[in-house]
Enzyme design. Structure first.
Site, mmCIF file in Angstrom:
data_model
loop_
_atom_site.group_PDB
_atom_site.id
_atom_site.type_symbol
_atom_site.label_atom_id
_atom_site.label_comp_id
_atom_site.label_asym_id
_atom_site.label_seq_id
_atom_site.Cartn_x
_atom_site.Cartn_y
_atom_site.Cartn_z
ATOM 1 C CG HIS A 83 -8.428 -1.548 8.498
ATOM 2 N ND1 HIS A 83 -7.433 -2.140 9.244
ATOM 3 C CD2 HIS A 83 -8.965 -0.597 9.313
ATOM 4 C CE1 HIS A 83 -7.363 -1.558 10.439
ATOM 5 N NE2 HIS A 83 -8.291 -0.636 10.499
ATOM 6 C CB CYS A 125 -13.633 7.030 -9.170
ATOM 7 S SG CYS A 125 -13.267 8.496 -10.161
ATOM 8 C CB THR A 160 -5.980 -8.318 15.684
ATOM 9 O OG1 THR A 160 -5.545 -6.969 15.444
ATOM 10 C CG2 THR A 160 -6.757 -8.374 17.002
ATOM 11 C CG ASN A 177 -2.291 -13.444 18.801
ATOM 12 O OD1 ASN A 177 -1.216 -13.988 18.492
ATOM 13 N ND2 ASN A 177 -2.590 -12.201 18.411
HETATM 14 N N1 APR Z 1 -3.308 -17.557 14.124
HETATM 15 C C1 APR Z 1 -3.698 -16.531 14.923
HETATM 16 N N2 APR Z 1 -2.976 -15.403 15.114
HETATM 17 C C2 APR Z 1 -1.794 -15.330 14.467
HETATM 18 C C3 APR Z 1 -1.311 -16.347 13.618
HETATM 19 C C4 APR Z 1 -2.118 -17.501 13.464
HETATM 20 N N3 APR Z 1 -1.732 -18.531 12.685
HETATM 21 N N4 APR Z 1 -0.091 -15.962 13.128
HETATM 22 C C5 APR Z 1 0.155 -14.733 13.639
HETATM 23 N N5 APR Z 1 -0.857 -14.354 14.450
HETATM 24 C C6 APR Z 1 -1.009 -13.112 15.207
HETATM 25 C C7 APR Z 1 0.282 -12.436 15.598
HETATM 26 O O1 APR Z 1 0.733 -12.918 16.853
HETATM 27 C C8 APR Z 1 -0.173 -10.975 15.705
HETATM 28 O O2 APR Z 1 -0.653 -10.699 17.010
HETATM 29 O O3 APR Z 1 -1.674 -12.220 14.358
HETATM 30 C C9 APR Z 1 -1.332 -10.886 14.718
HETATM 31 C C10 APR Z 1 -0.991 -10.118 13.461
HETATM 32 O O4 APR Z 1 -0.746 -8.792 13.830
HETATM 33 P P1 APR Z 1 -0.465 -7.700 12.701
HETATM 34 O O5 APR Z 1 0.514 -8.243 11.715
HETATM 35 O O6 APR Z 1 -0.179 -6.421 13.417
HETATM 36 O O7 APR Z 1 -1.862 -7.562 11.908
HETATM 37 P P2 APR Z 1 -3.162 -6.784 12.372
HETATM 38 O O8 APR Z 1 -3.355 -6.892 13.844
HETATM 39 O O9 APR Z 1 -4.262 -7.275 11.504
HETATM 40 O O10 APR Z 1 -2.817 -5.252 11.984
HETATM 41 C C11 APR Z 1 -3.870 -4.314 12.114
HETATM 42 O O11 APR Z 1 -2.512 -2.680 10.964
HETATM 43 O O12 APR Z 1 -1.022 -2.340 9.246
HETATM 44 C C12 APR Z 1 -2.327 -2.151 9.645
HETATM 45 O O13 APR Z 1 -4.202 -1.954 8.248
HETATM 46 C C13 APR Z 1 -3.264 -2.884 8.714
HETATM 47 O O14 APR Z 1 -5.305 -4.061 9.252
HETATM 48 C C14 APR Z 1 -3.931 -3.920 9.605
HETATM 49 C C15 APR Z 1 -3.793 -3.322 10.995
#
Ligand code: APR
Length: 246
Positions: free
Chosen positions: A118, A126, A188, A213
């Protein structure tokens, strides 16, 4: 904990490891996630800040948000989760980090093979020439910034909603996932495709997948092990079991 011992054994046996990470691995470093209760998408509307249309409509507003995130992230350090991932490289296996995060913390922790599917908040691109340059200025001296070569607007070198992933990066990520004996999926929510489909590639090719997670995700029922732990906790526990100094 039995699962920690089983996963440590799988890590020791693996020749090709992919670590697929999301915002959760950076949460303990102080980087806000997107969809948690304090998540960025709870306070901001992504379609107003993280789309090509938003940038075309108001590049200053979009850059003010990225400038704020850069200021927030700049002093933050990797946590034991990132350090555990970096230490895996000392075990001899081929380790590829595929991250959805744009914060640069895997590199700061010492990982050397990182596919940023990402993009990266510390790079600008640019809008006319397409050239990508590192830019760690905090705060940005000019908002929105312009290309010093041609004067065109610069944009964050990140993937916005509705945009394609960088093709070369994505092909390497897909290739690594389909050849991995073991994938560690850390932090994630596994809801944003195509990245969220990577674990399926490993499973389909006969590899095993570990999810780390604290909350369940759509992946939880499909993976070999699903550890309900934070990245930092699991990183410390696995590093201890593997005799890694993190
Ligand atoms: N350790 C491990 N996991 C964790 C922790 C932690 N301390 N704290 C939160 N989480 C988990 C949450 O339970 C959730 O499942 O991390 C995850 C975060 O999810 P999102 O906020 O959706 O982030 P992500 O999965 O990276 O989103 C994917 O979405 O908005 C777009 O481009 C953005 O790269 C991002 C993509």
């Amino acid at each position: 904990m039995r699962e920690i011992k089983e996963i440590a054994k799988a890590i020791r046996e693996a020749e090709r490891i992919v670590v697929f990470t999301g915002a959760g691995i950076s949460a303990e470093s102080g980087v806000p996630t997107f969809r948690g209760k304090e998540g960025l998408w709870k306070r901001y509307r992504p379609e107003e800040l993280a789309t090509p249309q938003a940038f075309a409509r108001d590049p200053k507003l979009v850059w003010e948000w990225y400038n704020w995130r850069r200021e927030l992230i700049a002093p933050l350090q990797p946590n034991p989760g990132h350090r555990f991932v970096a230490a895996l490289e000392t075990l001899g296996a081929q380790v590829t980090v595929v991250t959805q995060n744009i914060d640069g913390l895997h590199k700061k922790a010492g990982s050397t093979v990182i596919e940023e599917v990402h993009g990266n908040i510390w790079q600008v691109r640019c809008t006319k020439e397409g050239t990508i340059t590192e830019n760690t200025q905090v705060p940005l001296p000019e908002i929105p910034p312009h290309c010093p070569e041609c004067g065109a607007l610069l944009r964050p070198n990140v993937v916005w909603f509705g945009e394609a992933l960088p093709q070369d990066v994505w092909m390497r990520a897909l290739d690594a996932a389909s050849k991995a004996d073991l994938m560690l999926v850390i932090g994630t929510s596994a809801v944003v495709y195509p990245a969220a489909g990577l674990p399926e590639n490993t499973l389909a090719a006969g590899g095993r997948v570990v999810e780390i997670n604290p909350d369940p995700t759509p992946l939880s029922g499909t993976v070999t092990w699903s550890l309900r732990m934070k990245a930092g906790e699991a990183g410390r526990a696995l590093a201890e079991e593997l005799g890694l100094n993190i």
